[in-house]
Scaffold this active site. Structure first.
Site, short mmCIF file in Angstrom:
data_model
loop_
_atom_site.label_atom_id
_atom_site.label_comp_id
_atom_site.label_asym_id
_atom_site.label_seq_id
_atom_site.Cartn_x
_atom_site.Cartn_y
_atom_site.Cartn_z
N HIS A 240 -70.55 31.37 -11.18
CA HIS A 240 -71.49 30.97 -11.86
C HIS A 240 -70.61 30.13 -12.81
CE1 HIS A 240 -74.75 30.94 -15.04
NE2 HIS A 240 -73.86 30.92 -15.83
N GLU A 241 -69.26 30.45 -13.32
CA GLU A 241 -68.73 29.70 -14.41
C GLU A 241 -67.98 28.50 -13.68
OE1 GLU A 241 -69.09 30.21 -17.07
OE2 GLU A 241 -70.06 32.37 -17.13
N HIS B 36 -70.04 25.48 -13.87
CA HIS B 36 -69.64 24.62 -14.99
C HIS B 36 -68.59 24.00 -14.97
CE1 HIS B 36 -73.31 26.45 -17.62
NE2 HIS B 36 -72.73 27.85 -17.17
N GLU C 117 -76.22 24.72 -17.43
CA GLU C 117 -76.75 25.55 -16.58
C GLU C 117 -77.35 25.34 -15.11
OE1 GLU C 117 -75.77 28.79 -17.27
OE2 GLU C 117 -75.31 28.22 -19.50
#
Lengths: 496, 496
Positions: free
Chosen positions: B264-265, B268, B294
């Site tokens: 997930h990160e 980003h 997001e």
């Protein structure tokens, strides 16, 4: 609406400056310990921007009048001392144009960053390309400061680190040291020739060295709720008084230097952690000078750390973390840590040859700043002086020669003398402390380090910048800087 | 002396602001990852001071005229878009008084810092004491912004994270989701009842999890020369585009959540690392919105990361780092990562129940900001909605209830909807991408992730803030935000 007194308005401004310095300190620490390579350009720009902001905050036109007005206000002693330090900061900043401050910050940051890879690559020509600009800007800085203050250009730079000290006095002290040091080194080396010193057998895993270092920091009273230990190319003590960041570097084949490096930086750290909490945001709450700062690291490293009593105390810790070895007896550790052996690296130097490294740097950097030599002359001069002072051949080895230190990379010329001043102050403190506590060594060996910490806290840490350096030393020890204590300490430890 | 155009003067100012933001980002990252407890008070003060400086730099009186003048200058398309974003920043800052900005920064920093220990201690009353002030100041902020812009108070806060979006539209979308989501969850849970999922058997040493995470980041194209992976209480992606700092947290008994958190990160991070390098110092070079941000993390985590093809690709890495287990077959990993199980924690939620966590937060925070409820009403409301939406009993468990997220601690109200908007955008991107690359899953399983990265880079990363959100999504996918893709994606993956 009430009007602030001029003093209060100044105090508010310096609180703001303190916060800007906080950000600078943390971002600089990160740059040296955490930042990946591609982050550097943006970091350098951000740090330079912050330096411009700090400079602008110190040079706003209204400040001159505000300082003058505050000097006429009723103030208590601490406020009066604070105002003296405020004036000092203001004067230093106002002598330099903003463009020069920014250019030097940028050039220094670039040169330092490139140095991190150039040093291991032994790349003097590559370094020189960046370094010439650092020298050019530092000379301009020195020239401008010197013209305004009427001192020599080099003295003007040194004044940032050791206010009130002149290179003439440094030269007088260093010439005296040059008179007795070579003979003392010779004498000690002859005496140590017959000594058996067991070399610790590595490798020593980094994780174990780190655990040992942390334990020694605990013993030395480092407050881990207000600081950290990390790794950097060049060990330093950074961060802020509320959050002190010390670093070391590890070699798997040798724990001896790294461990004593930690003791050294912990000395710096305790000074910061011991500064007067209520005054931290003001100049009077900050460390007195770099010479006094080094006197703390060297009180820890040289006076305390390399003493037989302290090594007796930490020998069991060494064995606990690194295993049992004959070499880890306290007697052998004491021989290791007092072994005199001329070498290439200043930060790895023994206590006795260390001043020679400093004298060499002082002589080179003063000549460089005052235009007697150029940056490209440094290696030849380095080789010549290393040969003359320590009998060491450094030719072609830039990595372990003139590229070894971080100081010149960002233009911190004038700092080096602080180390040997620090060693001399430290010897003088411990002479005073021993007069008070004749059984000091027995206390240390028994694990009671409180007398050392208490003395340093009472006389140095808690005093911040309340007194000028000379007065601080005199109040602490009963007399002005007296290099005889340093010589006596060395003779006692190495010939005693 | 040449006179700068108004546009150039603005660009210079925004470069300066970019550097201030750099320092803020690094000092904030440090606060969450490295800083010892006693450093916080000084850090909070330094960060607040910097926010005041940023605010002041955005509110100097001359700026209004400079922006108006620049709007009349000849500019190219990127400059024009940059000026639009400059105006947006300027308007946002000028609607708030400096004292409010500083007070909110301070209160937020205090509340967040205390939360770090209050959360594990389940200390809602302790948290409430700080949080009330954060709410008070956030309401004041919302009120002022709303009055000036003519939108609802909550919408005014949301506008900072998702410019142009209204809570009415969010509500419409969320009401629709509330219409089909509970039924879908029920249907999927019934279907999964008969499924055998092997639980990985721990413990999993943190160092091995970290090594696995780093390998997965490499696979996902994270540039380690321009970023790092560290640990924090609440995982986040911080730092700056040139030096992206992502964090995770490890549990020795479960690697599944931490690993997908890293995926997930990393989404980003690649957005940041892919922003247009030549425009980074300007608003137009920065990420479009939090919803779009997001959408990148969820493209990585949900669309790519939990797909059977990707799990087939990383299963060998899991086995290499954590050892051989039957549970590490790609089929079992796929079952693990699509297991639907209503639970307490948003960041650990599966893809299907996740929107329920967001809808709950949206409803509570909107009511809180608009004064329909008070801070002390939150736990009861939380319990009620968790029961209603997910059938979960959270009573008395603040730690895993309303204290679990960092967002409210510093007053980042209006952020939560961005997550579900992001999930919807991501589903829409992958629908477009699959139209172009019908064999996408085969490519992914074979280790060729380039089609995914190329599509996101071309349509999102490299575009920065060149287009308004609506236009960005339309240019990328051929149509405006259409939640049908999200529902279709979920039905395909969970019922397909």
């Amino acid at each position: 609406m009430t009007t602030l007194s001029a003093y209060s308005a100044l105090a508010e401004r310096f609180t703001r400056l303190y916060r800007y310095h906080h950000l600078h300190a943390i971002a600089s620490w990160d740059q040296a310990t955490m930042m990946p390579a591609k982050g550097n350009e943006a970091r350098a720009a951000a740090l330079a921007e912050l330096q411009v902001l700090i400079h602008r905050t110190l040079t706003e036109p209204g400040l001159a009048g505000q300082i003058a007005a505050a000097e006429d206000e009723p103030l208590d002693d601490m406020e009066r001392a604070n105002l003296r330090e405020i004036r000092r900061s203001w004067e230093q900043a106002n002598l330099l144009p903003e463009a020069l401050v920014e250019a030097k910050a940028l050039a220094g940051s670039r040169c330092e960053h490139a140095w991190r890879t150039q040093r291991p690559a032994n790349d003097w020509p590559g370094f020189l390309a960046n370094f010439r600009e650092v020298v050019r800007l530092s000379r301009e800085e020195a020239q401008r400061l010197a013209e305004a203050t009427g001192v020599r250009p080099y003295d003007a730079l040194m004044d940032k680190f050791e206010p009130g000290m002149s290179s003439a006095e440094i030269e007088r002290v260093f010439e005296e040291v040059k008179g007795w040091l070579p003979g003392l080194i010779r004498q000690v080396r002859e005496r140590q020739e017959g000594e058996t010193v067991l070399a610790p057998a590595g490798p020593f895993a980094v994780e174990r060295q780190r655990a040992l270092g942390l334990d020694v920091m605990k013993l030395l009273g480092f407050d881990f709720d207000g600081g950290r230990l990390d790794v950097s190319v060049h060990p330093f003590c950074g961060g802020v008084a509320e959050d002190v960041r010390i670093t070391t570097r590890y070699r798997e084949d040798d724990f001896v230097q790294s461990l004593m490096g930690i003791v050294h930086e912990t000395g710096h750290a305790r000074y910061e952690q011991g500064l007067p909490r209520d005054w931290l945001s003001q100049p009077v709450g900050q460390a007195r000078s770099m010479g006094i700062h080094e006197s703390q690291s060297l009180s820890f490293e040289m006076q305390l750390g390399r003493s037989p009593a302290f090594l007796e105390l930490i020998a069991p810790l060494v064995r606990r973390h690194l295993g049992e070895q004959e070499a880890f007896s306290s007697a052998n550790l004491a021989r290791l840590y007092t072994r005199v052996q001329p070498g290439f690296i200043r930060v790895d130097a023994d206590e006795l040859t260390y001043p020679a490294h400093i004298i060499l740097r002082f002589e080179i950097e003063r000549a460089l700043i005052e235009g007697e030599i150029e940056a490209e002359d440094i290696p030849a001069l380095w080789d010549e002086k290393m040969q003359a002072y320590l009998g060491v051949d450094t030719r072609g080895n830039f990595r372990d020669g003139c590229l070894q230190d971080i100081h010149w990379t960002d233009g911190s010329f004038g700092y080096f003398p602080s180390y040997t001043l620090g060693a001399m102050y430290a010897a003088q403190y411990f002479a005073a402390l021993r007069r008070q506590q004749p059984d000091l060594d027995a206390q240390i060996a028994a694990g009671n380090l409180a007398p050392v910490f208490d003395w340093l806290d009472r006389h140095i840490w808690s005093q911040g910048s309340r007194w000028e350096t000379g007065e601080l030393v005199e109040r602490a020890t009963g007399e002005a800087l007296n290099p005889a204590y340093f010589r006596a300490h060395l003779e006692r430890r190495y010939l005693g």
